[in-house]
Design a protein around this motif. Sequence first.
Motif, PDB file in Angstrom:
ATOM      1  N   VAL A 169       0.948  -1.267  -0.036  1.00  0.00           N
ATOM      2  CA  VAL A 169      -0.036  -0.158  -0.067  1.00  0.00           C
ATOM      3  C   VAL A 169       0.967   0.997   0.155  1.00  0.00           C
ATOM      4  N   GLY A 170       2.187   1.228  -0.008  1.00  0.00           N
ATOM      5  CA  GLY A 170       3.130   2.162   0.151  1.00  0.00           C
ATOM      6  C   GLY A 170       4.609   1.790   0.420  1.00  0.00           C
ATOM      7  N   MET A 171       5.455   3.015   0.307  1.00  0.00           N
ATOM      8  CA  MET A 171       6.774   2.715   0.757  1.00  0.00           C
ATOM      9  C   MET A 171       7.107   3.855   1.740  1.00  0.00           C
ATOM     10  N   LEU A 172       7.997   3.413   2.693  1.00  0.00           N
ATOM     11  CA  LEU A 172       8.475   4.369   3.495  1.00  0.00           C
ATOM     12  C   LEU A 172       9.740   4.535   3.610  1.00  0.00           C
ATOM     13  N   THR A 173      10.441   5.738   3.051  1.00  0.00           N
ATOM     14  CA  THR A 173      11.910   5.805   2.877  1.00  0.00           C
ATOM     15  C   THR A 173      12.358   6.955   3.650  1.00  0.00           C
ATOM     16  N   PHE A 174      13.706   7.144   3.837  1.00  0.00           N
ATOM     17  CA  PHE A 174      14.319   8.177   4.717  1.00  0.00           C
ATOM     18  C   PHE A 174      14.087   9.539   4.227  1.00  0.00           C
TER      19      PHE A 174
END
Length: 163
Positions: free
Chosen positions: A47-52
């Motif tokens: 459902v998504g991406m979490l990056t720095f």
Amino acid sequence: MKVRDILRVKGGTLYTVSPDEPLKRAVETMAQFDIGSLAVMEYGELVGMLTFREVIGSIARNGGTVGEVTVRSVMDDHPMTCTPETELDEVRPMMLERHTRYMPVMDNRVLMGVISFYDVAKAVVEMQSFENKMLKAYIRDWPEDDGAAATSATGGDNASAPR
């Protein structure tokens, strides 16, 4: 070279997080495993991406702290994806155009892995290095043209044939 070749070398480790996890816990996971992204999964689907990048943006908006926000409130909910069959020549411009450092690899609706810009750059360098070695070996073993020149100067192949 295709994306599946990168995944094969990279291995099958995949780090994920739920969208309802506190951002603080996601940041701790990223720090613990020294990774720059987490795939955000809900009910077995990406459902998504979490990056720095999203983390730093959230910290900046929150006065320098992670605060009490959830992953859902800061994640990229429309990450650009590719398939295992996508050619690296297609992936590089896609990543450059959108300044994407991490790209989920999807096979239909199944998350196969995540490739990074580093993974892509490394694969390209290794591919070019291999091609350079092959070209140097080919040039080093280049056949001499002296015999061919002598044959054509004396009238063709029959000149060297026994009489």
